[in-house]
Motif scaffolding. Structure first.
Motif, PDB file in Angstrom:
ATOM      1  N   PHE A 184       0.819  -1.206   0.000  1.00 36.41           N
ATOM      2  CA  PHE A 184       0.000   0.000   0.000  1.00 36.41           C
ATOM      3  C   PHE A 184       0.854   1.258   0.000  1.00 36.41           C
ATOM      4  O   PHE A 184       0.554   2.226  -0.704  1.00 36.41           O
ATOM      5  N   MET A 185       1.927   1.249   0.813  1.00 36.97           N
ATOM      6  CA  MET A 185       2.785   2.428   0.884  1.00 36.97           C
ATOM      7  C   MET A 185       3.387   2.753  -0.475  1.00 36.97           C
ATOM      8  O   MET A 185       3.413   3.909  -0.906  1.00 36.97           O
ATOM      9  N   CYS A 186       3.843   1.718  -1.174  1.00 36.76           N
ATOM     10  CA  CYS A 186       4.430   1.941  -2.503  1.00 36.76           C
ATOM     11  C   CYS A 186       3.388   2.443  -3.490  1.00 36.76           C
ATOM     12  O   CYS A 186       3.660   3.327  -4.297  1.00 36.76           O
ATOM     13  N   ILE A 187       2.175   1.874  -3.426  1.00 38.59           N
ATOM     14  CA  ILE A 187       1.099   2.325  -4.324  1.00 38.59           C
ATOM     15  C   ILE A 187       0.780   3.792  -4.070  1.00 38.59           C
ATOM     16  O   ILE A 187       0.646   4.594  -5.009  1.00 38.59           O
ATOM     17  N   LEU A 188       0.675   4.162  -2.790  1.00 40.44           N
ATOM     18  CA  LEU A 188       0.379   5.551  -2.439  1.00 40.44           C
ATOM     19  C   LEU A 188       1.471   6.487  -2.940  1.00 40.44           C
ATOM     20  O   LEU A 188       1.195   7.559  -3.498  1.00 40.44           O
ATOM     21  N   ILE A 189       2.731   6.077  -2.763  1.00 39.88           N
ATOM     22  CA  ILE A 189       3.848   6.910  -3.215  1.00 39.88           C
ATOM     23  C   ILE A 189       3.838   7.042  -4.733  1.00 39.88           C
ATOM     24  O   ILE A 189       4.081   8.124  -5.283  1.00 39.88           O
ATOM     25  N   CYS A 190       3.535   5.952  -5.440  1.00 41.84           N
ATOM     26  CA  CYS A 190       3.472   6.012  -6.913  1.00 41.84           C
ATOM     27  C   CYS A 190       2.393   6.983  -7.377  1.00 41.84           C
ATOM     28  O   CYS A 190       2.619   7.774  -8.304  1.00 41.84           O
ATOM     29  N   VAL A 191       1.227   6.937  -6.733  1.00 46.62           N
ATOM     30  CA  VAL A 191       0.146   7.861  -7.099  1.00 46.62           C
ATOM     31  C   VAL A 191       0.559   9.304  -6.838  1.00 46.62           C
ATOM     32  O   VAL A 191       0.354  10.201  -7.683  1.00 46.62           O
ATOM     33  N   LEU A 192       1.179   9.543  -5.665  1.00 45.92           N
ATOM     34  CA  LEU A 192       1.637  10.903  -5.347  1.00 45.92           C
ATOM     35  C   LEU A 192       2.684  11.384  -6.349  1.00 45.92           C
ATOM     36  O   LEU A 192       2.656  12.536  -6.797  1.00 45.92           O
ATOM     37  N   LEU A 225       8.615  11.482 -12.976  1.00 47.36           N
ATOM     38  CA  LEU A 225       7.871  10.520 -13.790  1.00 47.36           C
ATOM     39  C   LEU A 225       8.649   9.213 -13.944  1.00 47.36           C
ATOM     40  O   LEU A 225       8.070   8.118 -13.863  1.00 47.36           O
ATOM     41  N   LEU A 226       9.963   9.306 -14.158  1.00 45.40           N
ATOM     42  CA  LEU A 226      10.780   8.092 -14.255  1.00 45.40           C
ATOM     43  C   LEU A 226      10.775   7.309 -12.942  1.00 45.40           C
ATOM     44  O   LEU A 226      10.696   6.072 -12.951  1.00 45.40           O
ATOM     45  N   VAL A 227      10.832   8.029 -11.811  1.00 45.12           N
ATOM     46  CA  VAL A 227      10.771   7.345 -10.511  1.00 45.12           C
ATOM     47  C   VAL A 227       9.437   6.621 -10.351  1.00 45.12           C
ATOM     48  O   VAL A 227       9.380   5.480  -9.876  1.00 45.12           O
ATOM     49  N   ALA A 228       8.347   7.290 -10.741  1.00 48.07           N
ATOM     50  CA  ALA A 228       7.020   6.678 -10.630  1.00 48.07           C
ATOM     51  C   ALA A 228       6.917   5.432 -11.502  1.00 48.07           C
ATOM     52  O   ALA A 228       6.366   4.403 -11.085  1.00 48.07           O
ATOM     53  N   VAL A 229       7.451   5.509 -12.724  1.00 42.61           N
ATOM     54  CA  VAL A 229       7.425   4.342 -13.620  1.00 42.61           C
ATOM     55  C   VAL A 229       8.254   3.207 -13.041  1.00 42.61           C
ATOM     56  O   VAL A 229       7.835   2.039 -13.043  1.00 42.61           O
ATOM     57  N   TRP A 230       9.426   3.534 -12.522  1.00 45.05           N
ATOM     58  CA  TRP A 230      10.292   2.503 -11.941  1.00 45.05           C
ATOM     59  C   TRP A 230       9.634   1.816 -10.748  1.00 45.05           C
ATOM     60  O   TRP A 230       9.604   0.587 -10.669  1.00 45.05           O
ATOM     61  N   LEU A 231       9.078   2.606  -9.821  1.00 45.99           N
ATOM     62  CA  LEU A 231       8.456   2.017  -8.633  1.00 45.99           C
ATOM     63  C   LEU A 231       7.228   1.186  -8.990  1.00 45.99           C
ATOM     64  O   LEU A 231       7.027   0.096  -8.452  1.00 45.99           O
ATOM     65  N   SER A 232       6.394   1.704  -9.907  1.00 48.23           N
ATOM     66  CA  SER A 232       5.162   0.986 -10.254  1.00 48.23           C
ATOM     67  C   SER A 232       5.465  -0.332 -10.956  1.00 48.23           C
ATOM     68  O   SER A 232       4.750  -1.322 -10.767  1.00 48.23           O
ATOM     69  N   THR A 233       6.522  -0.381 -11.756  1.00 55.02           N
ATOM     70  CA  THR A 233       6.865  -1.634 -12.434  1.00 55.02           C
ATOM     71  C   THR A 233       7.634  -2.573 -11.519  1.00 55.02           C
ATOM     72  O   THR A 233       7.478  -3.797 -11.600  1.00 55.02           O
ATOM     73  N   GLU A 234       8.451  -2.021 -10.603  1.00 53.05           N
ATOM     74  CA  GLU A 234       9.204  -2.865  -9.678  1.00 53.05           C
ATOM     75  C   GLU A 234       8.298  -3.586  -8.689  1.00 53.05           C
ATOM     76  O   GLU A 234       8.611  -4.675  -8.224  1.00 53.05           O
ATOM     77  N   THR A 235       7.168  -2.986  -8.340  1.00 53.56           N
ATOM     78  CA  THR A 235       6.259  -3.635  -7.394  1.00 53.56           C
ATOM     79  C   THR A 235       5.515  -4.812  -8.005  1.00 53.56           C
ATOM     80  O   THR A 235       4.887  -5.590  -7.282  1.00 53.56           O
ATOM     81  N   LEU A 236       5.568  -4.944  -9.334  1.00 47.31           N
ATOM     82  CA  LEU A 236       4.905  -6.031 -10.066  1.00 47.31           C
ATOM     83  C   LEU A 236       3.387  -5.953 -10.006  1.00 47.31           C
ATOM     84  O   LEU A 236       2.707  -6.887 -10.427  1.00 47.31           O
ATOM     85  N   LEU A 237       2.839  -4.863  -9.473  1.00 42.68           N
ATOM     86  CA  LEU A 237       1.386  -4.769  -9.384  1.00 42.68           C
ATOM     87  C   LEU A 237       0.751  -4.615 -10.764  1.00 42.68           C
ATOM     88  O   LEU A 237      -0.408  -4.976 -10.969  1.00 42.68           O
ATOM     89  N   LEU A 238       1.520  -4.067 -11.709  1.00 36.28           N
ATOM     90  CA  LEU A 238       0.984  -3.943 -13.069  1.00 36.28           C
ATOM     91  C   LEU A 238       0.758  -5.303 -13.708  1.00 36.28           C
ATOM     92  O   LEU A 238       0.025  -5.420 -14.689  1.00 36.28           O
ATOM     93  N   GLN A 239       1.398  -6.347 -13.151  1.00 38.35           N
ATOM     94  CA  GLN A 239       1.223  -7.681 -13.717  1.00 38.35           C
ATOM     95  C   GLN A 239      -0.217  -8.147 -13.618  1.00 38.35           C
ATOM     96  O   GLN A 239      -0.682  -8.944 -14.438  1.00 38.35           O
TER      97      GLN A 239
END
Length: 565
Positions: A184-192, A225-239
């Motif tokens: 959840f923390m990572c998702i919240l940070i990605c959205v922010l 934007l690059l940080v957001a892309v990196w975090l969102s893909t590293e969490t594997l939630l996009l899978q």
């Protein structure tokens, strides 16, 4: 045209390389996403439970019944490994359940009573790439009797160890919900971060429209934007949105490799004296990112191989930024960058310490550090932007003061001279000048006082505003002298404007006891017999205005009679 292209590439070569890396990486990710396929069978079953204690392990050299996942730690190995267990209907929900585990750099086959239920990594149809990093495996099972589960794990690359997390069982929804709660923390940070990036990029556009410096906004927006892309893909939630892992895997690595570039560019805007060495850091990072992409595309070196080497350019640029920020502590932007970098490094150290200490919260620590790093930079830059905005408003006010006659709100003599200089550089432009002189101003001042004289000047300015604001520029060049400049208008159009002025003058006189009397001189470089420059045009208009003034029958006002001028 070729010269202009060459000049553009010479001035913006680094931006072109950075853009090319992003474009090339996105193309590679798209090709991989369309050519890579997961060849497996999906068979969809309250809170997930631990399922890590009942597995037995067998490798090519030995077998073991020991505890494989102590303290929920992942299992790592470099050779092919087989995990087996027995699953009974009592372990499932109405015979239907979902098995979850996370793997990295592994090919997977799961058999239920010797029937293939899940497969990943064996039928890779991608034209390049040896592995796709980590993957969340959710395998739906249908259990009616005691069923033997056989999990075959084989490293995708012999040079990179494979890892598997402690398995869990439960319904699909409960497992996914549990994963989202943990992250959840990572998702919240990605959205922010996405919101911050959007705000910065929109802000850079607004700054550009207002002709204000926008490079800092744009570079920081790209970095966030690059940080957001990196975090969102590293969490594997996009899978969970797509079964295809290739696209997210390539994007994650590309974003990570290019992360320092926009931040170095941001620092370069604040410390231009270090521009060359910062550009060197940007070139190194971009070329290294391009090198790794090419190695991946041509199956020379996978992203997961030589991971430690990947951090060397990042470490170099981090040390470079720290040294420059320390040397430029008097610079507010560099000081903010130094503080933000120290916060990021501190969070990284705590994260590594938590990882080796066995705490599961270590990813959240580095995520919070990244968010604080960006927030410090954004807050500092926004404050700087507001300060620059105030300076711009103040400079605009002073400029208006320098070029505006505040009593009439017309241009002053300095503004008029500036316009003449501009017109001298455009000799082919049709220019028409109207020179106006207020008659009997001295007599009005003597008879009615200077306040009435000032009122006459303001009334004449109102008439000039009403007649000419939409088609010309008017200036007050002396106490009672005004000039209007028309550009690109025909004689018929300027005559219509002059008629509008006379009509406005008559209406103004009807509303006031002391009437306005104005002498007018007109000259245009479109006249057949005119030869000369703009200065000659002004002298000709002045001569004609003086003739109009002499020919008019002017009567001075009597202090008590209110006779017309």
């Amino acid at each position: 045209m070729a010269q202009r292209v060459h000049t553009f590439l010479k001035q913006h070569s680094l931006a072109v390389l950075f853009s090319f890396c992003i474009l090339f990486g996105c193309c590679a990710a798209t090709v991989a996403a369309f050519t890579f396929q997961l060849d497996h069978t999906r068979i969809i079953a309250n809170s997930p439970s631990d399922f890590s204690e009942i597995w037995s392990l067998a490798t090519s050299s030995k077998s073991s019944q020991r505890e494989l996942f102590p303290n929920q730690r992942s299992l790592s190995f470099t050779t092919s490994t087989v995990l087996t267990t027995t699953l009974s209907p009592s372990d499932t929900e109405n015979g239907r359940t979902c098995l979850y585990f996370r793997t990295k750099n592994l090919k997977i086959r799961l058999y239920t009573d010797n029937a293939l239920a899940f497969e990943y990594g064996y039928h890779q149809l991608s034209s390049f790439g040896k592995s796709f990093g980590s993957i969340e495996n959710l395998i739906d099972l249908n259990i009616s009797d005691d069923t033997v589960l056989r999990l075959e794990l084989s490293p995708q690359n012999s040079n990179v160890p494979g890892t598997v997390s402690a398995p869990q069982i439960g319904s699909r929804d409960s497992i996914i919900l549990s994963l989202f709660q943990k992250k959840f923390m990572c998702i919240l940070i990605c959205v922010l971060l996405l919101l911050i990036a959007a705000g910065l990029l929109v802000g850079s556009g607004i700054q550009a429209i207002r002709h204000l410096p926008f490079a800092s906004f744009f570079s920081l927006g790209c970095g966030v934007l690059l940080v957001a892309v990196w975090l969102s893909t590293e969490t594997l939630l996009l899978q969970f949105l797509s079964d295809n892992k290739a696209f997210g895997y390539i994007l994650a690595n590309l974003a990570f490799l290019l992360l320092p570039v926009p931040f170095l560019f941001f620092l370069k805007q604040a410390c231009p004296e270090y521009g060359k060495i910062l550009s060197l850091g940007e070139w190194i990072q971009c070329l290294y990112a391009l090198f790794r992409l090419l190695c991946y595309v041509f199956n020379v070196l996978d992203f997961n191989e030589a991971e430690k080497i990947s951090h060397l350019p990042l470490l170099f640029n981090l040390i470079l930024a720290l040294v420059i920020c320390c040397c430029e502590r008097h610079n507010r932007v560099a000081r903010n960058m130094l503080f933000a970098t120290i916060v990021l490094c501190t969070s990284t150290v705590f994260s590594i310490s938590s990882y080796w200490g066995g705490f599961e919260s270590y990813p959240n620590i580095v995520f919070i550090g990244i968010l604080l790093f960006i927030l410090i930079l954004v807050v500092g830059m926004v404050r700087r932007a507001f300060a620059m905005q105030k300076q711009a408003v103040r400079a605009d006010f002073y400029k208006r003061c320098a070029y505006t006659d505040w009593m009439t709100e017309l241009g002053n003599r300095a503004s008029f001279e500036q316009q003449l200089t501009s017109l001298k550089q455009e000799p082919h432009t049709i220019v028409t000048l109207f020179l106006f002189d207020l008659n009997n101003l001295k007599e009005t001042n003597d008879s009615f006082g200077h306040s009435e004289g000032d009122h006459l000047i303001c009334r004449l300015a109102d008439c000039l505003h009403a007649a000419f604001d939409s088609c010309a520029k008017t200036y007050r060049i002396g106490g009672d002298e005004f000039v209007t400049i028309f550009t690109g208008l025909s004689q018929k159009e300027t005559s219509a404007c002059l008629s509008l002025f006379r009509s406005s003058l008559e209406q103004n006189n009807q509303r006031n006891a002391v009437p306005l009397s104005v002498a007018v001189g007109c000259a245009s470089n479109s006249e057949p017999d005119f030869i000369g420059a703009v200065d000659d045009l002004l002298r000709l208009a002045d001569t004609r205005m003086y003739c109009d003034k002499q020919s008019a029958e002017i009567t001075a006002p009597h202090p008590k009679s209110n006779k017309t001028l």
